[in-house]
Enzyme design. Sequence first.
Site, mmCIF file in Angstrom:
data_model
loop_
_atom_site.group_PDB
_atom_site.id
_atom_site.type_symbol
_atom_site.label_atom_id
_atom_site.label_comp_id
_atom_site.label_asym_id
_atom_site.label_seq_id
_atom_site.Cartn_x
_atom_site.Cartn_y
_atom_site.Cartn_z
ATOM 1 N N ILE A 14 0.827 -1.252 -0.029
ATOM 2 C CA ILE A 14 -0.002 0.133 0.135
ATOM 3 C C ILE A 14 0.475 1.465 -0.250
ATOM 4 C CG2 ILE A 14 -1.963 1.263 1.435
ATOM 5 C CD1 ILE A 14 -2.394 -1.863 1.891
ATOM 6 N N ASP A 33 11.911 2.266 5.510
ATOM 7 C CA ASP A 33 11.368 0.981 5.201
ATOM 8 C C ASP A 33 12.686 -0.233 5.896
ATOM 9 O OD1 ASP A 33 10.119 -1.406 4.198
ATOM 10 O OD2 ASP A 33 9.005 -0.235 3.734
ATOM 11 N N SER A 126 -7.209 -0.989 10.275
ATOM 12 C CA SER A 126 -7.878 -1.883 9.938
ATOM 13 C C SER A 126 -9.272 -2.217 9.579
ATOM 14 C CB SER A 126 -7.173 -3.275 9.915
ATOM 15 O OG SER A 126 -6.966 -4.669 10.227
ATOM 16 N N TYR A 151 -2.867 -9.537 15.692
ATOM 17 C CA TYR A 151 -2.436 -8.242 14.717
ATOM 18 C C TYR A 151 -3.606 -7.364 15.248
ATOM 19 C CZ TYR A 151 -3.288 -5.973 10.091
ATOM 20 O OH TYR A 151 -3.849 -4.940 9.646
ATOM 21 N N LYS A 155 -3.476 -3.377 16.160
ATOM 22 C CA LYS A 155 -4.368 -2.297 15.766
ATOM 23 C C LYS A 155 -5.222 -0.701 16.607
ATOM 24 C CE LYS A 155 -2.296 -2.355 11.594
ATOM 25 N NZ LYS A 155 -1.320 -1.547 11.102
ATOM 26 N N LEU A 202 -6.313 -13.912 -0.739
ATOM 27 C CA LEU A 202 -7.044 -14.468 -1.432
ATOM 28 C C LEU A 202 -6.797 -13.727 -3.540
ATOM 29 C CD1 LEU A 202 -9.611 -16.494 -2.604
ATOM 30 C CD2 LEU A 202 -10.872 -14.097 -1.946
ATOM 31 N N PHE A 220 -11.912 -21.509 1.542
ATOM 32 C CA PHE A 220 -12.218 -21.746 2.918
ATOM 33 C C PHE A 220 -13.580 -21.321 2.665
ATOM 34 C CE2 PHE A 220 -7.314 -19.811 2.782
ATOM 35 C CZ PHE A 220 -6.880 -21.602 3.400
HETATM 36 P P1 NAD Z 1 3.483 -4.043 3.197
HETATM 37 O O1 NAD Z 1 3.891 -5.687 4.803
HETATM 38 O O2 NAD Z 1 3.357 -4.475 2.110
HETATM 39 O O3 NAD Z 1 4.163 -2.929 3.767
HETATM 40 C C1 NAD Z 1 4.768 -2.491 5.156
HETATM 41 C C2 NAD Z 1 5.987 -2.534 4.747
HETATM 42 O O4 NAD Z 1 6.421 -1.543 6.305
HETATM 43 C C3 NAD Z 1 6.694 -3.311 4.274
HETATM 44 O O5 NAD Z 1 7.721 -2.603 3.063
HETATM 45 C C4 NAD Z 1 7.744 -3.750 5.596
HETATM 46 O O6 NAD Z 1 9.227 -4.114 4.948
HETATM 47 C C5 NAD Z 1 8.253 -2.307 6.370
HETATM 48 N N1 NAD Z 1 8.269 -2.354 7.696
HETATM 49 C C6 NAD Z 1 7.502 -4.078 8.312
HETATM 50 N N2 NAD Z 1 8.009 -3.524 10.119
HETATM 51 C C7 NAD Z 1 8.778 -2.397 9.984
HETATM 52 C C8 NAD Z 1 9.474 -1.864 10.757
HETATM 53 N N3 NAD Z 1 9.547 -1.907 11.544
HETATM 54 N N4 NAD Z 1 10.445 -0.067 10.844
HETATM 55 C C9 NAD Z 1 10.292 0.353 9.212
HETATM 56 N N5 NAD Z 1 9.446 -0.534 8.089
HETATM 57 C C10 NAD Z 1 9.010 -1.853 8.670
HETATM 58 O O7 NAD Z 1 1.925 -4.280 4.144
HETATM 59 P P2 NAD Z 1 0.677 -3.653 2.989
HETATM 60 O O8 NAD Z 1 -0.413 -4.415 3.025
HETATM 61 O O9 NAD Z 1 1.140 -2.295 2.415
HETATM 62 O O10 NAD Z 1 0.381 -2.624 4.375
HETATM 63 C C11 NAD Z 1 0.213 -1.609 5.008
HETATM 64 C C12 NAD Z 1 -0.115 -1.566 6.563
HETATM 65 O O11 NAD Z 1 -1.517 -1.192 6.391
HETATM 66 C C13 NAD Z 1 0.615 -1.629 7.393
HETATM 67 O O12 NAD Z 1 0.421 -0.995 9.002
HETATM 68 C C14 NAD Z 1 -0.588 -2.973 7.579
HETATM 69 O O13 NAD Z 1 -1.011 -3.313 9.171
HETATM 70 C C15 NAD Z 1 -1.934 -2.270 7.522
HETATM 71 N N6 NAD Z 1 -3.019 -2.775 6.334
HETATM 72 C C16 NAD Z 1 -2.784 -3.638 5.437
HETATM 73 C C17 NAD Z 1 -4.192 -4.768 4.895
HETATM 74 C C18 NAD Z 1 -3.954 -5.572 3.956
HETATM 75 O O14 NAD Z 1 -4.795 -6.127 3.374
HETATM 76 N N7 NAD Z 1 -3.359 -5.101 3.042
HETATM 77 C C19 NAD Z 1 -5.806 -4.636 5.615
HETATM 78 C C20 NAD Z 1 -5.496 -3.489 6.842
HETATM 79 C C21 NAD Z 1 -4.315 -2.597 7.185
HETATM 80 N N1 UFG Z 2 -9.469 -17.189 0.988
HETATM 81 C C1 UFG Z 2 -10.127 -18.283 0.607
HETATM 82 N N2 UFG Z 2 -8.946 -18.849 0.492
HETATM 83 C C2 UFG Z 2 -7.358 -18.147 -0.057
HETATM 84 C C3 UFG Z 2 -7.175 -16.864 0.524
HETATM 85 C C4 UFG Z 2 -8.602 -16.227 0.980
HETATM 86 O O1 UFG Z 2 -10.693 -19.072 0.375
HETATM 87 O O2 UFG Z 2 -6.478 -19.111 -0.398
HETATM 88 C C5 UFG Z 2 -10.977 -16.560 1.361
HETATM 89 C C6 UFG Z 2 -10.876 -16.200 3.257
HETATM 90 O O3 UFG Z 2 -11.425 -17.338 3.652
HETATM 91 C C7 UFG Z 2 -12.236 -15.007 3.180
HETATM 92 C C8 UFG Z 2 -11.082 -13.940 1.629
HETATM 93 O O4 UFG Z 2 -10.789 -14.780 0.729
HETATM 94 O O5 UFG Z 2 -13.314 -15.429 3.102
HETATM 95 C C9 UFG Z 2 -10.351 -12.956 2.222
HETATM 96 O O6 UFG Z 2 -9.131 -13.154 2.837
HETATM 97 P P1 UFG Z 2 -7.999 -12.485 2.838
HETATM 98 O O7 UFG Z 2 -6.816 -13.158 3.029
HETATM 99 O O8 UFG Z 2 -7.393 -12.070 1.124
HETATM 100 O O9 UFG Z 2 -8.802 -11.514 3.667
HETATM 101 P P2 UFG Z 2 -9.175 -11.454 5.385
HETATM 102 O O10 UFG Z 2 -10.453 -10.671 4.693
HETATM 103 O O11 UFG Z 2 -8.813 -12.779 6.017
HETATM 104 O O12 UFG Z 2 -7.972 -10.407 5.636
HETATM 105 C C10 UFG Z 2 -7.416 -9.040 5.180
HETATM 106 C C11 UFG Z 2 -6.848 -8.612 5.267
HETATM 107 C C12 UFG Z 2 -6.088 -8.060 7.193
HETATM 108 C C13 UFG Z 2 -7.210 -6.891 7.957
HETATM 109 C C14 UFG Z 2 -8.964 -7.748 6.849
HETATM 110 C C15 UFG Z 2 -9.842 -6.886 7.312
HETATM 111 O O13 UFG Z 2 -4.974 -9.670 5.264
HETATM 112 O O14 UFG Z 2 -5.016 -7.748 7.729
HETATM 113 O O15 UFG Z 2 -8.390 -7.738 5.564
HETATM 114 O O16 UFG Z 2 -8.762 -5.448 6.854
HETATM 115 F F1 UFG Z 2 -7.548 -7.370 8.696
#
Ligand code: NAD
Ligand code: UFG
Length: 345
Positions: A14, A33, A126, A151, A155, A202, A220
């Site tokens: 992101i 990072d 999140s 996790y 948050k 997913l 799943f």
């Molecule tokens: P990501 O892992 O791709 O990005 C996180 C980045 O932070 C990585 O580049 C990693 O190297 C860096 N990092 C981790 N720990 C660190 C530290 N202690 N010091 C410096 N750098 C560090 O994840 P993302 O999907 O881009 O998510 C970004 C943020 O959004 C995260 O806080 C995550 O929890 C939150 N978030 C993500 C999702 C999702 O589905 N991707 C959903 C809800 C919230």
């Molecule tokens: N799923 C499958 N097969 C897979 C992976 C996922 O069937 O191989 C299903 C899961 O059971 C779920 C849906 O696809 O029903 C979405 O799963 P994700 O793992 O992609 O996403 P989640 O909703 O479980 O979780 C995501 C982020 C979390 C965040 C949450 C709410 O990974 O960090 O959304 O924002 F907390």
Amino acid sequence: MVRKVLVTGGAGYIGSHTLVALQEAGFEAVVIDSLCNSSEIALQRVQRITGKPVRFYPGDIRDRRLLDQILTENKIHSVIHFAGLKAVGESSQKPIDYYQSNVAGSLVLLEAMQEAGVKRLVFSSSATVYGSEAPVPYVETLQTGNTSNPYGTSKWMVEQILQDAAAANQELSVALLRYFNPVGAHPSGLIGEDPQGIPNNLLPYIAQVAVGKRKELSIFGDDYPTSDGTCLRDYLHVMDLAIGHVRALEWIEDKVGTEAFNLGTGRGISVLEIVRAFEQASGVPIPYTVAPRRAGDLPAFWADASKAKSELGWVADLGLEQMMVDTWRWQRENPQGYNATHSES
Ligand code: NAD
Ligand code: UFG
């Protein structure tokens, strides 16, 4: 005057997309990072897309001395805080690592900001903070907590810390962005999601099946109380999410206190609908089997995103087809993620 934004975790999924949106909106970006879950190539690609430099400090947000150096060397106007660990399942195996990185890391960042007089923060929260009992759609006024894994708890804890910090310091301005399920990639195909090892989420899993890296998708559970029995989630395009950060930065400019915003489309899509949409966008069939439910999965949740619309002027514009087309372009053009390329300029 150009405003400088410190982006923690800016090389991540992101974060890298948000860098593009920030630069396109005229902000200057400085990144810290540790690259523990990302590649510096993502930053090089961002510079290729925007033609603008990103100043990069490799290091951990818990390194207070490095943070002080960054805040002194750059006139930082505001911070977007992405850095942290994000794998839900892993967080139950390694809770201390998760609290260390996500909670302790945020505290070090806040201390450094306080000392440097930086008052504006956008935090990556999140939908998981709504916990396992909240009614859908999730609305920001619901009570949070009752999280079901370290996790999610990390948050929730950072949200509490930020609320307390803003209550005590009347100058602090914080936006808590509660993301739903970000998917997709920048339309250039240059940056995207590059999970290490077997994808937990997913869309990356489906994309790796499509490109031949994985044999088949496991769905799943198909016995949930939803229209087709598979779980519903609110998938949004990562470029819409990126623009949400720009809107939040603009919003906190002249505010004080803490405000939470859901960033989602407001629509629940099933796992089977995603599979079909991906097949249609890519033309590649996705073989799947139905596996048992995954522990901790909720049947269905999506956002009430009306507050982001009325307060931030933000809506998720890009539809499901675009999310799939862009995911597929990224995966097809980068089947090994960033790994295949060692360095670029
Ligand atoms: P990501 O892992 O791709 O990005 C996180 C980045 O932070 C990585 O580049 C990693 O190297 C860096 N990092 C981790 N720990 C660190 C530290 N202690 N010091 C410096 N750098 C560090 O994840 P993302 O999907 O881009 O998510 C970004 C943020 O959004 C995260 O806080 C995550 O929890 C939150 N978030 C993500 C999702 C999702 O589905 N991707 C959903 C809800 C919230
Ligand atoms: N799923 C499958 N097969 C897979 C992976 C996922 O069937 O191989 C299903 C899961 O059971 C779920 C849906 O696809 O029903 C979405 O799963 P994700 O793992 O992609 O996403 P989640 O909703 O479980 O979780 C995501 C982020 C979390 C965040 C949450 C709410 O990974 O960090 O959304 O924002 F907390």
